[in-house]
Design a protein around this motif. Structure first.
Motif, PDB file in Angstrom:
ATOM      1  N   ARG A 183      55.498  77.501  55.532  1.00  0.00           N
ATOM      2  CA  ARG A 183      54.829  78.368  54.348  1.00  0.00           C
ATOM      3  C   ARG A 183      55.803  78.145  53.213  1.00  0.00           C
ATOM      4  O   ARG A 183      56.378  78.895  52.256  1.00  0.00           O
ATOM      5  CB  ARG A 183      55.058  80.041  54.845  1.00  0.00           C
ATOM      6  CG  ARG A 183      54.091  80.306  55.879  1.00  0.00           C
ATOM      7  CD  ARG A 183      52.637  80.323  55.438  1.00  0.00           C
ATOM      8  NE  ARG A 183      51.975  79.176  55.355  1.00  0.00           N
ATOM      9  CZ  ARG A 183      50.813  78.964  54.717  1.00  0.00           C
ATOM     10  NH1 ARG A 183      50.525  79.647  53.953  1.00  0.00           N
ATOM     11  NH2 ARG A 183      50.540  77.634  54.854  1.00  0.00           N
ATOM     12  N   ALA A 229      55.458  75.614  49.473  1.00  0.00           N
ATOM     13  CA  ALA A 229      54.549  74.772  48.642  1.00  0.00           C
ATOM     14  C   ALA A 229      55.304  74.711  47.350  1.00  0.00           C
ATOM     15  O   ALA A 229      56.369  75.583  46.940  1.00  0.00           O
ATOM     16  CB  ALA A 229      53.110  75.216  48.649  1.00  0.00           C
ATOM     17  N   TYR A 263      38.819  66.248  47.142  1.00  0.00           N
ATOM     18  CA  TYR A 263      38.660  67.125  48.150  1.00  0.00           C
ATOM     19  C   TYR A 263      37.114  67.575  48.094  1.00  0.00           C
ATOM     20  O   TYR A 263      36.695  68.161  47.109  1.00  0.00           O
ATOM     21  CB  TYR A 263      39.432  68.189  48.407  1.00  0.00           C
ATOM     22  CG  TYR A 263      39.244  68.965  49.507  1.00  0.00           C
ATOM     23  CD1 TYR A 263      39.955  68.551  50.706  1.00  0.00           C
ATOM     24  CD2 TYR A 263      38.194  69.955  49.510  1.00  0.00           C
ATOM     25  CE1 TYR A 263      39.693  69.455  51.794  1.00  0.00           C
ATOM     26  CE2 TYR A 263      38.063  70.518  50.842  1.00  0.00           C
ATOM     27  CZ  TYR A 263      38.789  70.389  51.899  1.00  0.00           C
ATOM     28  OH  TYR A 263      38.519  70.909  53.102  1.00  0.00           O
ATOM     29  N   TYR A 296      37.286  72.520  47.252  1.00  0.00           N
ATOM     30  CA  TYR A 296      38.168  73.353  48.231  1.00  0.00           C
ATOM     31  C   TYR A 296      38.147  74.726  47.906  1.00  0.00           C
ATOM     32  O   TYR A 296      38.106  75.280  46.795  1.00  0.00           O
ATOM     33  CB  TYR A 296      39.633  72.869  47.625  1.00  0.00           C
ATOM     34  CG  TYR A 296      40.705  73.726  48.456  1.00  0.00           C
ATOM     35  CD1 TYR A 296      40.663  73.606  49.945  1.00  0.00           C
ATOM     36  CD2 TYR A 296      41.623  74.508  48.072  1.00  0.00           C
ATOM     37  CE1 TYR A 296      41.374  74.609  50.822  1.00  0.00           C
ATOM     38  CE2 TYR A 296      42.596  74.984  48.886  1.00  0.00           C
ATOM     39  CZ  TYR A 296      42.359  75.212  50.165  1.00  0.00           C
ATOM     40  OH  TYR A 296      43.095  75.578  50.775  1.00  0.00           O
ATOM     41  N   ASP A 333      45.589  69.644  41.983  1.00  0.00           N
ATOM     42  CA  ASP A 333      45.969  69.871  43.222  1.00  0.00           C
ATOM     43  C   ASP A 333      46.319  68.437  44.076  1.00  0.00           C
ATOM     44  O   ASP A 333      45.342  67.649  44.483  1.00  0.00           O
ATOM     45  CB  ASP A 333      44.847  70.776  43.966  1.00  0.00           C
ATOM     46  CG  ASP A 333      45.332  71.173  45.606  1.00  0.00           C
ATOM     47  OD1 ASP A 333      46.426  70.792  45.746  1.00  0.00           O
ATOM     48  OD2 ASP A 333      44.632  71.965  45.898  1.00  0.00           O
ATOM     49  N   LYS A 350      51.159  70.142  54.892  1.00  0.00           N
ATOM     50  CA  LYS A 350      50.730  68.897  55.422  1.00  0.00           C
ATOM     51  C   LYS A 350      51.717  67.744  55.759  1.00  0.00           C
ATOM     52  O   LYS A 350      51.683  66.965  56.612  1.00  0.00           O
ATOM     53  CB  LYS A 350      49.612  68.048  54.284  1.00  0.00           C
ATOM     54  CG  LYS A 350      48.737  69.075  53.666  1.00  0.00           C
ATOM     55  CD  LYS A 350      47.582  69.594  54.718  1.00  0.00           C
ATOM     56  CE  LYS A 350      46.638  70.923  53.845  1.00  0.00           C
ATOM     57  NZ  LYS A 350      46.097  71.350  55.041  1.00  0.00           N
TER      58      LYS A 350
HETATM   59  C1  LIG Z   1      42.609  70.557  48.697  1.00  0.00           C
HETATM   60  C2  LIG Z   1      43.605  71.489  49.418  1.00  0.00           C
HETATM   61  N1  LIG Z   1      44.619  72.077  48.883  1.00  0.00           N
HETATM   62  C3  LIG Z   1      45.488  72.881  49.313  1.00  0.00           C
HETATM   63  C4  LIG Z   1      45.485  73.091  50.692  1.00  0.00           C
HETATM   64  C5  LIG Z   1      46.338  74.117  51.465  1.00  0.00           C
HETATM   65  O1  LIG Z   1      47.747  74.067  51.354  1.00  0.00           O
HETATM   66  P1  LIG Z   1      48.331  75.566  51.656  1.00  0.00           P
HETATM   67  O2  LIG Z   1      48.521  75.529  53.076  1.00  0.00           O
HETATM   68  O3  LIG Z   1      49.712  75.324  51.040  1.00  0.00           O
HETATM   69  O4  LIG Z   1      47.820  76.613  50.884  1.00  0.00           O
HETATM   70  C6  LIG Z   1      44.645  72.598  51.410  1.00  0.00           C
HETATM   71  C7  LIG Z   1      44.475  72.744  52.994  1.00  0.00           C
HETATM   72  O5  LIG Z   1      43.373  72.184  53.642  1.00  0.00           O
HETATM   73  C8  LIG Z   1      43.676  71.582  51.174  1.00  0.00           C
HETATM   74  O6  LIG Z   1      42.579  71.017  51.410  1.00  0.00           O
END
Ligand SMILES: Cc1ncc(COP(=O)(O)O)c(C=O)c1O
Length: 478
Positions: free
Chosen positions: A325, A327, A257, A215, A285, A318
């Motif tokens: 906004r 998390a 990812y 990522y 993550d 997601k």
């Molecule tokens: C692996 C991964 N972690 C985190 C996120 C993003 O999350 P946030 O919008 O909360 O930063 C993404 C978004 O595509 C992702 O692919």
């Protein structure tokens, strides 16, 4: 000065005549059209030039006098009272050092892309058209009414307590996590959590184990903190354990990812033993474990951690919608207070009202039902995309097997990823590239094809465009 240059400026402004004239005069002074000690036209003259009343000009002159832009003396007239640096008309002079070293490194990474919605095959967005907007609106209005001014003050840097409780309950039930509400911290995004952790836990030069490919948002947060990323490639059991002395490791054990592999139990235990022996941190993550279609996701790595070395992140970007906004991060008890303090100097806390609305949405059971529906919807879309790729694009693309997610990674059998991606733009296709997710030399080319936000018709149309793309590519190569 003649008043002629003021007229076009005046006509460009919006608002009341008085405020338009004030903005016009301030701008003319700032841009050097009116210079220090220059006499302004009489109010009668300016009023007639601009076609406005003399009272308005008098009022604007009086306001700018009180702001210090003008001085007035009876019998002499109205003058510019401040000296502005002259506007340079030549080439801009580069400042000696514009950015910090950290900033320069960060800018090399190009930032993180936000996916446009809905466009084939932009990755990372849920289906916002399928979101229960009316329900959300009802809960929002009710929550705002009930909370009133309680939602308008400053809040806890660790998050709004009822939301922390609701998230903890959800994680214990759905992810088998072992956590109390006090360990849940609410943030603006996973990205903010990564920035915060990098700031708190890493020194410049520290080694960080980073999935390869992995990522980009995480890699950029670590690089910006001055860390050295060590590449951790995956095998069939998930990310391989090759980070020896890393201070911190970033893992996506639930759903690698971008390859989608779920990490085996044996590999998870190895990572935990390593973190314990090294006294290192693991960032887990858990970005899309809610969207597994072929099986239930394994329990979170955090649920197996007995030594408090795992920090787990998740995002509502997601599961609800990205502009919310919000998390969360589940912290080992030893990091709670420190993370709250760091957040207090970063941006204080997340907005209270959205946190309270989200807490209500979870507590009333709507989150669970929404996830159930979205899982069904995305499952069918994933299957459709996979079938189409197999039927129409097999010579070119190979879908990487994956139990879930909002996007499907497909590797290129032939062709040049960068050229194809550029050509695809002409067809209205966005193809998020695989190779930039490698920190070192890319060993594979392909794309991360987002499907969750697309209707079946949009997926089918997108695949037809992919077919056209490859035939054009072949024609161009001839
Ligand atoms: C692996 C991964 N972690 C985190 C996120 C993003 O999350 P946030 O919008 O909360 O930063 C993404 C978004 O595509 C992702 O692919």
């Amino acid at each position: 000065m003649s008043t002629t240059p003021l007229l076009p400026l005046f006509l460009q402004q919006a608002g009341s005549l008085r405020s338009r004239l004030c903005v016009t005069l301030r701008t003319a002074i700032a841009q050097g059209h009116l210079r220090y000690q220059q006499k302004l036209p009489s109010s009668r003259q300016l009023a007639s030039d601009l076609g406005i009343s003399r009272v308005t000009v008098e009022a604007a002159y009086a306001q700018l006098e009180s702001e210090g832009y003008l001085s007035r003396s009876s019998g002499r007239g109205t003058f510019v009272a401040i000296e502005m640096a002259p506007v340079s008309r030549g080439a801009p002079v580069a400042p000696r050092r514009q950015f910090s070293q950290r900033g320069t490194v960060l800018l090399r990474g190009n930032g993180c892309d936000d996916p446009p919605f809905p466009q084939a095959f932009a990755a990372g967005s849920p289906d916002l058209r399928a979101f229960p907007h009316a329900l959300w609106q009802r809960i929002s209005q009710r929550t705002q009414r009930l909370l009133g001014q309680k939602a308008m003050g400053y809040g806890d840097p660790l998050g709004y307590w009822p939301l922390r409780q609701a998230v903890a309950d959800y994680l214990v039930l759905s992810r088998g996590m072992q956590c109390e509400a006090s360990q849940v911290m609410i943030l603006t995004s996973s990205q903010q959590a990564l920035q915060l952790l990098a700031l708190l836990l890493l020194d410049a030069g520290d080694e960080v184990g980073m999935e390869e490919p992995g990522y980009a948002g995480a890699r950029q947060a670590f690089i910006a903190a001055g860390a050295q990323c060590r590449a951790l490639p995956p095998d069939s059991e998930g990310t391989q354990l090759t980070a020896n002395s890393a201070r911190l490791v970033y893992l996506t054990p639930g759903h690698h990812y971008p390859y989608g592999t779920a990490m085996s139990l044996a590999r998870r235990l190895q990572w935990l033993a390593w973190a314990k022996a090294q006294q290192s941190w693991i960032i887990e993550d858990d970005y899309d474990s809610e969207f597994h279609y072929d099986d239930r996701p394994g329990p979170a790595l955090q649920s197996l951690d007995r030594t408090g070395r795992v920090i787990t992140l998740g995002t509502f970007s997601k599961t609800l919608f990205p502009s919310l906004r919000l998390a969360w991060m589940v912290l080992p008890t030893g990091l709670i207070e420190a993370c709250g303090r760091v957040r207090s100097v970063m941006d204080g806390h997340s907005a209270l009202l959205p946190q309270a609305i989200t807490a209500e949405f979870l507590l009333q059971g709507h989150f669970a039902s929404h996830l159930r529906l979205m899982r069904q919807l995305y499952h069918s879309r994933r299957d459709l995309l996979r079938t189409r790729l197999q039927q129409e694009l097999a010579p070119w693309l190979k879908a990487v097997p994956s139990p879930g997610g909002l996007q499907l990674t497909a590797t290129l059998n032939h062709g040049n990823e960068a050229q194809l991606t550029q050509l695809a733009q002409g067809l209205g296709l966005i193809l998020p590239r695989l190779s930039p997710l490698f920190g070192g030399a890319a060993t594979q080319q392909g794309w991360i094809l987002g499907f969750a936000a697309l209707t079946p018709d949009e997926i089918i149309a997108g695949c037809s465009k992919l077919v056209t793309l490859f035939s054009r590519y072949v024609q161009n190569a001839r």
